[in-house]
Enzyme design. Structure first.
Site, mmCIF file in Angstrom:
data_model
loop_
_atom_site.group_PDB
_atom_site.id
_atom_site.type_symbol
_atom_site.label_atom_id
_atom_site.label_comp_id
_atom_site.label_asym_id
_atom_site.label_seq_id
_atom_site.Cartn_x
_atom_site.Cartn_y
_atom_site.Cartn_z
ATOM 1 N N GLY A 55 0.825 -1.199 0.000
ATOM 2 C CA GLY A 55 0.000 0.000 0.000
ATOM 3 C C GLY A 55 0.861 1.252 0.000
ATOM 4 O O GLY A 55 2.074 1.193 0.237
ATOM 5 N N CYS A 82 5.221 -6.239 1.503
ATOM 6 C CA CYS A 82 5.623 -4.826 1.480
ATOM 7 C C CYS A 82 5.008 -4.078 2.674
ATOM 8 O O CYS A 82 5.410 -4.307 3.800
ATOM 9 C CB CYS A 82 5.248 -4.196 0.141
ATOM 10 S SG CYS A 82 6.096 -2.623 -0.183
ATOM 11 N N TYR A 83 4.027 -3.203 2.463
ATOM 12 C CA TYR A 83 3.383 -2.514 3.591
ATOM 13 C C TYR A 83 2.837 -3.519 4.590
ATOM 14 O O TYR A 83 2.868 -3.282 5.805
ATOM 15 C CB TYR A 83 2.253 -1.607 3.074
ATOM 16 C CG TYR A 83 1.512 -0.893 4.180
ATOM 17 C CD1 TYR A 83 2.006 0.294 4.721
ATOM 18 C CD2 TYR A 83 0.331 -1.413 4.710
ATOM 19 C CE1 TYR A 83 1.332 0.947 5.753
ATOM 20 C CE2 TYR A 83 -0.345 -0.769 5.737
ATOM 21 C CZ TYR A 83 0.159 0.405 6.256
ATOM 22 O OH TYR A 83 -0.503 1.037 7.288
ATOM 23 N N HIS A 169 7.603 -7.965 -3.874
ATOM 24 C CA HIS A 169 6.270 -8.285 -4.399
ATOM 25 C C HIS A 169 6.293 -9.607 -5.174
ATOM 26 O O HIS A 169 6.631 -9.629 -6.358
ATOM 27 C CB HIS A 169 5.768 -7.159 -5.306
ATOM 28 C CG HIS A 169 5.397 -5.920 -4.574
ATOM 29 N ND1 HIS A 169 4.132 -5.692 -4.081
ATOM 30 C CD2 HIS A 169 6.150 -4.839 -4.212
ATOM 31 C CE1 HIS A 169 4.111 -4.521 -3.463
ATOM 32 N NE2 HIS A 169 5.314 -3.980 -3.522
ATOM 33 N N GLU A 171 3.815 -11.208 -6.264
ATOM 34 C CA GLU A 171 2.722 -11.243 -7.241
ATOM 35 C C GLU A 171 3.120 -10.704 -8.608
ATOM 36 O O GLU A 171 2.436 -10.952 -9.609
ATOM 37 C CB GLU A 171 1.511 -10.473 -6.701
ATOM 38 C CG GLU A 171 1.685 -8.971 -6.579
ATOM 39 C CD GLU A 171 2.277 -8.510 -5.264
ATOM 40 O OE1 GLU A 171 2.034 -7.361 -4.876
ATOM 41 O OE2 GLU A 171 3.001 -9.313 -4.627
ATOM 42 N N SER A 223 -24.040 -6.877 -25.735
ATOM 43 C CA SER A 223 -23.306 -5.862 -26.498
ATOM 44 C C SER A 223 -22.531 -6.407 -27.684
ATOM 45 O O SER A 223 -22.099 -5.651 -28.533
ATOM 46 C CB SER A 223 -22.323 -5.151 -25.561
ATOM 47 O OG SER A 223 -21.297 -6.057 -25.168
ATOM 48 N N GLY A 224 -22.333 -7.707 -27.721
ATOM 49 C CA GLY A 224 -21.480 -8.288 -28.754
ATOM 50 C C GLY A 224 -20.076 -8.564 -28.255
ATOM 51 O O GLY A 224 -19.267 -9.191 -28.939
ATOM 52 N N ASP A 227 -17.828 -10.443 -22.420
ATOM 53 C CA ASP A 227 -18.438 -10.551 -21.090
ATOM 54 C C ASP A 227 -19.950 -10.759 -21.157
ATOM 55 O O ASP A 227 -20.500 -11.653 -20.506
ATOM 56 C CB ASP A 227 -18.120 -9.308 -20.262
ATOM 57 C CG ASP A 227 -16.629 -9.058 -20.128
ATOM 58 O OD1 ASP A 227 -15.858 -10.028 -20.247
ATOM 59 O OD2 ASP A 227 -16.226 -7.901 -19.922
ATOM 60 N N SER A 228 -20.634 -9.939 -21.954
ATOM 61 C CA SER A 228 -22.094 -10.065 -22.026
ATOM 62 C C SER A 228 -22.510 -11.342 -22.748
ATOM 63 O O SER A 228 -23.536 -11.949 -22.426
ATOM 64 C CB SER A 228 -22.715 -8.847 -22.697
ATOM 65 O OG SER A 228 -22.343 -8.745 -24.048
ATOM 66 N N LYS A 367 -10.731 -11.189 -16.537
ATOM 67 C CA LYS A 367 -11.002 -11.286 -17.969
ATOM 68 C C LYS A 367 -10.505 -12.602 -18.573
ATOM 69 O O LYS A 367 -11.213 -13.234 -19.358
ATOM 70 C CB LYS A 367 -10.358 -10.098 -18.699
ATOM 71 C CG LYS A 367 -10.526 -10.122 -20.212
ATOM 72 C CD LYS A 367 -11.965 -9.896 -20.638
ATOM 73 C CE LYS A 367 -12.366 -8.457 -20.560
ATOM 74 N NZ LYS A 367 -13.687 -8.195 -21.185
#
Length: 511
Positions: A55, A82-83, A169, A171, A223-224, A227-228, A367
């Site tokens: 952070g 870290c933090y 880090h 990650e 929407s095409g 996700d949708s 995603k």
């Protein structure tokens, strides 16, 4: 409730979401939560491990964010990053001070003592540092297990409890053995089992939607985009003909979107109603320059059309959306130190009061997880591998006020970009590519005459999860071709620039 769960308590780090992604890659379900989560809320979630993120704050400043010390006595393994490590040290009466030598970027980490956290990691390896503070005195109940040249206390471990801290880090991909460290913590120390499988997620989600909806009807604005479309497939498998899909043509969409909708409807065997709302949306955005206003207006107008359509259908209680995890993270501060970045029209853009109950089956997926789910569901390839496209469409790729001429200019430019990406074989090598029309004009010379037209920016990025991204190093021949074609073929643009900014500090879209 997940039997194997890791909670990440977020202190506002730009990398917090990456922690959750890395652990899900291991096969263990992970939730990013506010650092304000109470002891009772933690116990209710029943996690097998807790990670404290990095952070921007300093532990020695007044009102720095802290967790309750009682959390360390729940007998749940804890890893501070870290933090997070500095906060552990501070709470256990160690000393944290401003670093004499700040570290940003790669650093050589050296293991000082054997630890379960460092199993199968060589004594020396590259890690990613990003800190201005450091632990200068370890608490009495801890010992040092690693250092770097500039940071003598780069990793700590409690003498008796499963409490660990690392200054670097793990990650971030630049930390070579970061995923190994997470496996050691999650699988060995926390004793989690890798049961997080998308196939299991899909089956559970279908069952829960079916049980929740029962005999009611669900409306979905499609929407095409990926996700949708994935959302539509999941809900159709859940409730069948009780799903009503509508495609609202706002006028801010790409030429290929209607074709994608037709392909999806044909392959997945459910109807999609097309509503022409171009004039309506253009009128609503007249005189609007602020991007947040655009998003909120578009969200509000979508609901207007959904409600009109629901009245025609009757007995519609649910509205489904393709909201994903990054939408929520960017739109909401989540009770953390992170400020909202922008309202997504399907998150912060929705009106507070509406008659629908929301169904968002993807809201805890990233995603790339949605894409893998789409493969399982058999979503057509032209949708599955289509570059992401924002819900508000071209309206937020036109900086400033939207009008008919600007939309026409941008649509033609986007069409040229798509053609050349395909011709050069680049489309599937990059994550997202688009044009932004800027609200400034520049002087040019065209046909021996002075021109004064718009400037357009090309944005092409590479990313895994769309939470971070880097600029794509494109061939000069491609950039030259794009610039020449757009300036020669699109009336209204006389200058092209290339946006090379990473995310963070920028976002991928400009608005």
């Amino acid at each position: 409730m997940q039997k194997n769960l890791i909670i990440v308590l977020d202190f506002g780090s730009q990398y917090s979401h990456m922690i959750a992604r890395r652990i899900r890659d291991i096969g263990v379900y992970t939730l990013l939560c506010s650092y304000k989560l109470s002891v009772s809320e933690i116990l209710k979630k029943n996690p097998k491990g807790i990670i404290l993120s990095g952070g921007p704050c300093s532990t020695y400043h007044h009102q720095s964010p802290l967790i309750l010390k009682e959390i360390f006595y729940l007998n749940i393994p804890i890893l501070g990053i870290c933090y997070g490590m500095q906060m552990i040290s501070s709470l256990f009466k160690g000393i944290v001070k401003k670093s004499i030598h700040k570290e940003f970027g790669k650093s050589c980490f050296i293991i000082d003592q054997k630890s379960l956290l460092f199993q199968n990691i060589p004594r020396q390896s590259n890690v990613w540092m990003s800190h201005m503070d450091e632990v200068t005195k370890v608490p009495e109940t801890f010992h040092v297990i690693g250092h770097t040249d500039s940071c003598s206390i780069a990793a700590i471990q409690h003498n008796k409890k499963n409490i660990y801290g690392v200054q670097f880090h793990p990650e971030v991909k630049n930390t070579k053995y970061g995923i190994v460290l997470f496996k050691n913590f999650v699988l060995t120390i926390c004793q989690c089992h890798p049961t997080w499988i998308l196939k299991n997620f899909l089956q559970k989600k279908i069952y829960s939607i079916r049980r929740r909806v029962q005999k009611n009807k669900v409306l979905l604005g499609i929407s095409g985009g990926l996700d949708s479309c994935v959302t539509a497939c999941i809900i159709y498998k859940s409730v069948g003909s009780s799903l009503y899909c509508i495609f609202i043509d706002t006028g801010f969409l790409l030429e290929e979107d209607q074709k994608n909708i037709h392909d999806l409807s044909k392959k997945m065997n459910f109807p999609i109603k097309v509503i022409d709302a171009k004039k309506h949306f253009l009128h609503q955005l007249k005189g609007i320059n602020d991007p947040e206003q655009k998003r909120k207006i578009i969200g509000k107008e979508f609901i207007y059309f959904f409600q009109k359509e629901s009245e025609k259908i009757g007995n519609v209680n649910f509205l489904a959306q393709g909201t994903i995890y990054s939408d929520i993270v960017e739109s909401s501060p989540m009770g953390t130190l992170r400020s909202p970045i922008k309202s997504h029209h399907n998150v912060g853009g929705l009106p507070q009061r509406m008659k629908f109950k929301l169904i968002e089956p993807l809201k805890k997926l990233f995603k790339d997880e949605v894409k893998r789910l789409g493969k399982q569901l058999g979503v057509p390839k032209n949708i599955l591998y289509r570059h992401p496209f924002p819900g508000p469409g071209l309206s937020i790729r036109i900086i400033g006020e939207v009008n008919k001429r600007k939309i026409s200019i941008l649509k033609k430019s986007e069409s040229i970009l798509s053609q050349e990406l395909q011709k050069f074989g680049i489309y599937h090598l990059v994550s997202q590519a688009f044009i932004v029309l800027l609200p400034i004009k520049s002087v040019g010379v065209m046909g021996d005459k002075r021109s004064y037209e718009y400037v357009a920016a090309l944005r092409v990025v590479n990313t895994e999860d769309f939470m971070t991204s880097t600029c794509s190093p494109l061939p000069y021949q491609f950039l030259e071709k794009i610039s020449n074609r757009i300036i020669n073929e699109v009336d209204g643009i006389n200058r092209m620039v290339y946006d090379i900014t990473s995310k963070p500090p920028s976002t991928i879209e400009w608005e």
